[in-house]
Design an enzyme around this catalytic site. Structure first.
Site, PDB file in Angstrom:
ATOM      1  N   ILE A   1       2.058  -1.679  -0.597  1.00 57.03           N
ATOM      2  CA  ILE A   1       0.723  -1.641  -1.187  1.00 57.03           C
ATOM      3  C   ILE A   1      -0.255  -1.083  -0.165  1.00 57.03           C
ATOM      4  O   ILE A   1      -0.198  -1.442   1.013  1.00 57.03           O
ATOM      5  CB  ILE A   1       0.286  -3.056  -1.611  1.00 57.03           C
ATOM      6  CG1 ILE A   1       1.241  -3.581  -2.686  1.00 57.03           C
ATOM      7  CG2 ILE A   1      -1.138  -3.040  -2.122  1.00 57.03           C
ATOM      8  CD1 ILE A   1       0.868  -4.947  -3.189  1.00 57.03           C
TER       9      ILE A   1
ATOM     10  N   THR B   1       0.337  -5.528   7.461  1.00 58.31           N
ATOM     11  CA  THR B   1       0.968  -6.851   7.467  1.00 58.31           C
ATOM     12  C   THR B   1       2.386  -6.687   6.949  1.00 58.31           C
ATOM     13  O   THR B   1       2.590  -6.172   5.848  1.00 58.31           O
ATOM     14  CB  THR B   1       0.187  -7.826   6.565  1.00 58.31           C
ATOM     15  OG1 THR B   1      -1.163  -7.905   7.035  1.00 58.31           O
ATOM     16  CG2 THR B   1       0.806  -9.209   6.605  1.00 58.31           C
TER      17      THR B   1
ATOM     18  N   MET C   1       7.707  -6.051   1.892  1.00 57.22           N
ATOM     19  CA  MET C   1       6.466  -6.135   1.139  1.00 57.22           C
ATOM     20  C   MET C   1       5.267  -5.792   2.020  1.00 57.22           C
ATOM     21  O   MET C   1       4.318  -6.585   2.121  1.00 57.22           O
ATOM     22  CB  MET C   1       6.282  -7.569   0.627  1.00 57.22           C
ATOM     23  CG  MET C   1       7.068  -7.904  -0.626  1.00 57.22           C
ATOM     24  SD  MET C   1       6.288  -7.122  -2.046  1.00 57.22           S
ATOM     25  CE  MET C   1       7.499  -7.474  -3.330  1.00 57.22           C
ATOM     26  N   PRO C   2       5.318  -4.656   2.663  1.00 60.34           N
ATOM     27  CA  PRO C   2       4.202  -4.364   3.578  1.00 60.34           C
ATOM     28  C   PRO C   2       2.890  -4.119   2.835  1.00 60.34           C
ATOM     29  O   PRO C   2       2.874  -3.476   1.785  1.00 60.34           O
ATOM     30  CB  PRO C   2       4.659  -3.084   4.298  1.00 60.34           C
ATOM     31  CG  PRO C   2       6.143  -3.048   4.119  1.00 60.34           C
ATOM     32  CD  PRO C   2       6.380  -3.660   2.770  1.00 60.34           C
ATOM     33  N   MET C   3       1.845  -4.672   3.405  1.00 60.72           N
ATOM     34  CA  MET C   3       0.487  -4.442   2.901  1.00 60.72           C
ATOM     35  C   MET C   3      -0.255  -3.627   3.942  1.00 60.72           C
ATOM     36  O   MET C   3      -0.301  -4.018   5.114  1.00 60.72           O
ATOM     37  CB  MET C   3      -0.268  -5.769   2.799  1.00 60.72           C
ATOM     38  CG  MET C   3       0.285  -6.743   1.819  1.00 60.72           C
ATOM     39  SD  MET C   3      -0.936  -8.111   1.593  1.00 60.72           S
ATOM     40  CE  MET C   3      -0.274  -9.319   2.761  1.00 60.72           C
TER      41      MET C   3
END
Lengths: 63, 63, 63, 63, 63, 63
Positions: free
Chosen positions: C40, B7, C1-3
């Protein structure tokens, strides 16, 4: 480092998402002891043709 | 049969995603012993109004 | 903010996950321009009875 | 209260998603004993540039 | 029919999850206009060896 | 290459998951035209303390 993924129908305003992100982050910080900076919230918005409950697409439900 | 779901904010080019998919798959094959064909990578791209860290939408952060 | 969320069979060692997290984060930082601290990675490990390909549980496949 | 999340290439018609939601819900009700109303299905559709197998984007594969 | 999926380190008590589920559901009902019964929250708990930020497993970070 | 992720309460038998994987894969092959080998199904099982609807943990609901 909690990651929150929310799947919901599209159509919410930026302001609704702003308040949701804020309140959900508040809850995680206050109840789960997470560091505020470490909480990530993502909204995955889907159309009424891509969401079903009870086996019926939202697009097929009468309001 | 690892499934990788990423994501991230939208705006990456196809070439960036091409390289990411390749390197992430390489890592999983080489470090986790997965069969290459079995590794799937999907990018879920969200807008700056649909992504928050620290309780603040990306759209509301000054660069 | 890649997840990054990885679903895979359980059984990998901490060291395998350590290297995976490192290499996947490297790839995202170098190819997608993300800030390292913001990446993350979470591993969701499932048993051979909770994973199927081609409609067949991994637990039912001959090696 | 099973939640089903399906990630697939975009391009399926509403009718295909309608039938998928119906049959998947039927399966969960009949095989797992869930209450029909409690089953939710969401389709996350991604482009051929956002989906890779074997480290290669779908957009780069010859049909 | 919002679905909320939270990935976090294991170790929270039932009471912490109880309060999180309640407050997150409150937020979604009040800010996004969802029907309360339709909000689902799931916690996916992972070990310190299965969670990394900045490319480093939580298990490898000094407190 | 559809990926199906199912979040549900733990407690289903291998045989229930076997039949679910089979029927869900059948549905995707027959209704969405996917290649059978390319369909992956993963079950993410959570405890009654990690699942809530209507803001109430399953563990707190009377049967």
């Amino acid at each position: 480092m909690p990651m929150v993924q929310i799947t919901m129908l599209s159509g919410r305003t930026a302001d609704q998402k702003r308040k949701l992100a804020q309140r959900i982050t508040d809850a995680i910080v206050e109840e789960a002891g997470a560091r505020r900076d470490a909480v990530i919230v993502a909204f995955h918005e889907v159309s009424r043709e891509s969401y079903a409950s009870g086996g019926v697409l939202m697009a097929d439900k009468s309001k």
